[in-house]
Write an enzyme that holds these catalytic residues in place. Structure first.
Site, PDB file in Angstrom:
ATOM      1  N   HIS A 256       0.605  -0.855   0.203  1.00  0.00           N
ATOM      2  CA  HIS A 256       0.114  -0.149   0.502  1.00  0.00           C
ATOM      3  C   HIS A 256       0.614   1.044  -0.121  1.00  0.00           C
ATOM      4  CE1 HIS A 256      -3.224   2.467   1.082  1.00  0.00           C
ATOM      5  NE2 HIS A 256      -3.847   2.377   0.856  1.00  0.00           N
ATOM      6  N   GLU A 314      -7.899  -4.918  -0.364  1.00  0.00           N
ATOM      7  CA  GLU A 314      -8.419  -5.995  -1.712  1.00  0.00           C
ATOM      8  C   GLU A 314      -8.619  -7.023  -1.247  1.00  0.00           C
ATOM      9  OE1 GLU A 314      -9.622  -4.193  -3.869  1.00  0.00           O
ATOM     10  OE2 GLU A 314      -8.738  -2.472  -4.705  1.00  0.00           O
TER      11      GLU A 314
HETATM   12  N1  COA Z   1       3.859  -7.429  -4.535  1.00  0.00           N
HETATM   13  C1  COA Z   1       4.972  -7.872  -5.301  1.00  0.00           C
HETATM   14  N2  COA Z   1       6.167  -6.912  -4.551  1.00  0.00           N
HETATM   15  C2  COA Z   1       5.421  -5.482  -4.300  1.00  0.00           C
HETATM   16  C3  COA Z   1       5.025  -5.250  -4.211  1.00  0.00           C
HETATM   17  C4  COA Z   1       3.519  -6.878  -3.918  1.00  0.00           C
HETATM   18  N3  COA Z   1       2.517  -6.400  -4.457  1.00  0.00           N
HETATM   19  N4  COA Z   1       3.742  -4.108  -4.291  1.00  0.00           N
HETATM   20  C5  COA Z   1       5.545  -3.545  -4.264  1.00  0.00           C
HETATM   21  N5  COA Z   1       6.010  -4.764  -4.264  1.00  0.00           N
HETATM   22  C6  COA Z   1       7.599  -4.007  -4.416  1.00  0.00           C
HETATM   23  C7  COA Z   1       7.603  -2.860  -6.133  1.00  0.00           C
HETATM   24  O1  COA Z   1       7.732  -4.022  -7.040  1.00  0.00           O
HETATM   25  C8  COA Z   1       8.796  -2.518  -5.506  1.00  0.00           C
HETATM   26  O2  COA Z   1       9.725  -3.079  -5.770  1.00  0.00           O
HETATM   27  P1  COA Z   1      11.572  -2.168  -6.600  1.00  0.00           P
HETATM   28  O3  COA Z   1      11.992  -1.273  -5.263  1.00  0.00           O
HETATM   29  O4  COA Z   1      12.943  -3.033  -6.665  1.00  0.00           O
HETATM   30  O5  COA Z   1      10.868  -1.996  -7.908  1.00  0.00           O
HETATM   31  C9  COA Z   1       8.898  -1.885  -4.672  1.00  0.00           C
HETATM   32  O6  COA Z   1       7.852  -2.940  -3.132  1.00  0.00           O
HETATM   33  C10 COA Z   1       7.660  -0.839  -3.866  1.00  0.00           C
HETATM   34  O7  COA Z   1       7.510  -0.799  -4.424  1.00  0.00           O
HETATM   35  P2  COA Z   1       6.617   0.452  -5.378  1.00  0.00           P
HETATM   36  O8  COA Z   1       5.757   0.071  -6.424  1.00  0.00           O
HETATM   37  O9  COA Z   1       7.121   2.104  -4.661  1.00  0.00           O
HETATM   38  O10 COA Z   1       4.727   0.415  -3.592  1.00  0.00           O
HETATM   39  P3  COA Z   1       3.452   2.099  -3.991  1.00  0.00           P
HETATM   40  O11 COA Z   1       3.852   2.289  -2.832  1.00  0.00           O
HETATM   41  O12 COA Z   1       4.054   2.600  -5.183  1.00  0.00           O
HETATM   42  O13 COA Z   1       2.771   0.629  -4.482  1.00  0.00           O
HETATM   43  C11 COA Z   1       0.746  -1.015  -3.997  1.00  0.00           C
HETATM   44  C12 COA Z   1       1.385   0.836  -3.416  1.00  0.00           C
HETATM   45  C13 COA Z   1      -0.735  -1.540  -3.626  1.00  0.00           C
HETATM   46  C14 COA Z   1      -0.108  -0.479  -6.012  1.00  0.00           C
HETATM   47  C15 COA Z   1       1.617  -1.682  -4.348  1.00  0.00           C
HETATM   48  O14 COA Z   1       2.464  -2.200  -3.079  1.00  0.00           O
HETATM   49  C16 COA Z   1       1.325  -3.033  -6.103  1.00  0.00           C
HETATM   50  O15 COA Z   1       1.097  -2.895  -6.840  1.00  0.00           O
HETATM   51  N6  COA Z   1       0.733  -3.905  -5.345  1.00  0.00           N
HETATM   52  C17 COA Z   1      -0.522  -5.355  -5.805  1.00  0.00           C
HETATM   53  C18 COA Z   1      -1.894  -4.404  -6.490  1.00  0.00           C
HETATM   54  C19 COA Z   1      -2.791  -4.321  -5.318  1.00  0.00           C
HETATM   55  O16 COA Z   1      -3.380  -4.729  -4.540  1.00  0.00           O
HETATM   56  N7  COA Z   1      -3.311  -3.195  -5.835  1.00  0.00           N
HETATM   57  C20 COA Z   1      -4.982  -2.890  -4.314  1.00  0.00           C
HETATM   58  C21 COA Z   1      -3.937  -1.232  -3.588  1.00  0.00           C
HETATM   59  S1  COA Z   1      -4.846  -1.538  -2.366  1.00  0.00           S
END
Ligand code: COA
Length: 377
Positions: A256, A314
């Site tokens: 998140h 989710e």
């Molecule tokens: N599974 C695997 N790796 C994950 C991950 C997940 N669900 N969520 C984040 N990471 C990793 C990213 O790949 C990134 O790795 P890197 O630094 O090697 O590139 C690191 O953790 C940081 O991720 P980042 O994109 O900066 O996090 P964010 O704060 O922008 O993203 C979300 C938040 C929710 C978009 C992200 O966690 C995600 O895509 N989750 C899965 C989709 C989901 O469940 N969405 C509903 C959200 S309520």
């Protein structure tokens, strides 16, 4: 180019004061209208949650009766709206497209004279729009809303044509209360931006539907359900998670932007789903969901030791909504059916102390170009 700092995505920028909800991402706490999300979700009806957001206090019994009756009396949609929804269903448009078109069409005649009245109408009519679209998608006739049922119960009734049982209503209502508001997320900010021009609440809610539709916001509960079903059938969650992470994929339902610990809404929805599946005497699927969560959190910690990746809203949304009988194609629209309470409350709050929302952009193009006539280009 000026010296101003560029804040892509407005991260860390505060643009409003609100009494509606408060997120503590480090502690994993969410407060809605002064109550912890857990307290609100377990005790409130959806109507009480919305009244709380609109008035910053719980309704008296008489006020609640009046509020409920007012919402229940405004649920019907006209033939012209049904025609739009039938067309969306016939063309196989996603539910969120149908909701966007239906929300605009169903509120003909609403204006800015009484914004709270507009807000109530929008909230009342969202479930009817989603359910009518779904009935057409399924090749069935729409079900007329019933005034004697609560908001959540009537929504389920319109989807299935059958009066829902108490556990299903309670499960859905817990979901609706849990996600009704969540700080200044993208769709809520959209709603506030629209009314900040002194536009109206219907336009704000319609625009917010458009913002919620995007995969970065409206979320991943559909794909989460597919994943949970696959793991349940296949077994061996560890192999599944390793496969995904080794392939460089993200695990849906984890991580998140704001929470650095388990999303507090996941705890509320997990408890609600557990209760629901126990009541239904069908715990096998839910046991595998919980086992999957434990395995996934451990493997994500191994995979990203510097970044805590925990369960988000989710994950258990998928398990709970599937249990109560919401088709996965409607998960995001169901989110909107709840969040419209938050959107309209934010719109009313913004109108109460308005300042036009008008940020700046940093120009990175050329200056002083001289015009070339078309024949010389
Ligand atoms: N599974 C695997 N790796 C994950 C991950 C997940 N669900 N969520 C984040 N990471 C990793 C990213 O790949 C990134 O790795 P890197 O630094 O090697 O590139 C690191 O953790 C940081 O991720 P980042 O994109 O900066 O996090 P964010 O704060 O922008 O993203 C979300 C938040 C929710 C978009 C992200 O966690 C995600 O895509 N989750 C899965 C989709 C989901 O469940 N969405 C509903 C959200 S309520």
């Amino acid at each position: 180019m000026g010296d101003d700092i560029l804040n892509r995505g407005l991260e860390g920028i505060r643009v409003a004061e609100t009494r509606l909800s408060d997120i503590d991402g480090e502690a994993g706490e969410l407060t809605i209208g002064g109550y912890s999300v857990d307290e609100l979700a377990r005790n409130a009806t959806y109507e009480e949650s919305v009244f709380l957001l609109f008035h910053d206090r719980l309704p008296s019994p008489d006020e609640l009766d009046e509020f409920r009756a007012d919402l229940a009396g405004q649920r019907t949609i006209g033939d012209e709206v049904r025609a739009v929804l039938r067309r969306a269903a016939d063309e196989d448009k996603p539910a969120m497209d149908a909701l966007r078109m239906g929300a605009a069409a169903a509120n003909l005649g609403a204006g800015a004279e009484d914004p709270e009245a507009d807000a109530r109408r929008v909230i009342a009519v969202f479930p009817t729009i989603v359910a009518t679209y779904w009935r057409y998608r399924e090749g069935e006739a729409p079900v007329e809303p019933r005034e004697d049922l609560r908001h959540a119960a009537n929504y389920l009734y319109m989807l299935t044509g059958e009066e829902p049982d108490d556990p299903a209503v309670r499960g859905l209502e817990t979901y609706l209360n849990t996600v009704v508001d969540h700080g200044l997320n993208a769709s809520t900010f959209t709603a506030r931006t629209v009314v900040s021009t002194e536009s109206d609440v219907v336009s704000a809610a319609t625009a917010a539907v458009g913002a919620l539709k995007g995969p970065l916001h409206g979320g991943a509960p559909g794909p989460v359900l597919d994943m949970l079903r696959t793991v349940h059938e296949r077994g061996d969650p560890e192999a599944f998670v390793r496969e995904k992470l080794d392939a460089g994929e993200r695990l849906m339902g984890f991580g998140h932007r704001v929470y650095r610990v388990r999303d507090p809404r996941a705890a509320v929805l997990s408890a609600a789903a557990s209760e629901f599946y126990e009541d239904a005497g069908d715990t096998e699927f839910f046991e595998s969901v919980k086992a999957f969560e434990d395995v996934a959190v451990d493997l994500l910690a191994e995979h990203k030791p510097d970044r805590r990746l925990d369960t988000n809203v989710e994950f258990y949304t998928a398990a709970l909504l599937d249990g109560v009988g919401i088709p996965k194609e409607l998960f995001t629209a169901c989110f909107a059916v709840s969040r419209v309470g938050g959107w309209t409350a934010h719109a009313l709050e913004q109108l109460g102390d308005n300042r036009l929302i008008r940020p700046l952009s940093t120009y990175v193009g050329d200056h002083d170009r001289s015009w070339t006539p078309v024949v010389e280009r």
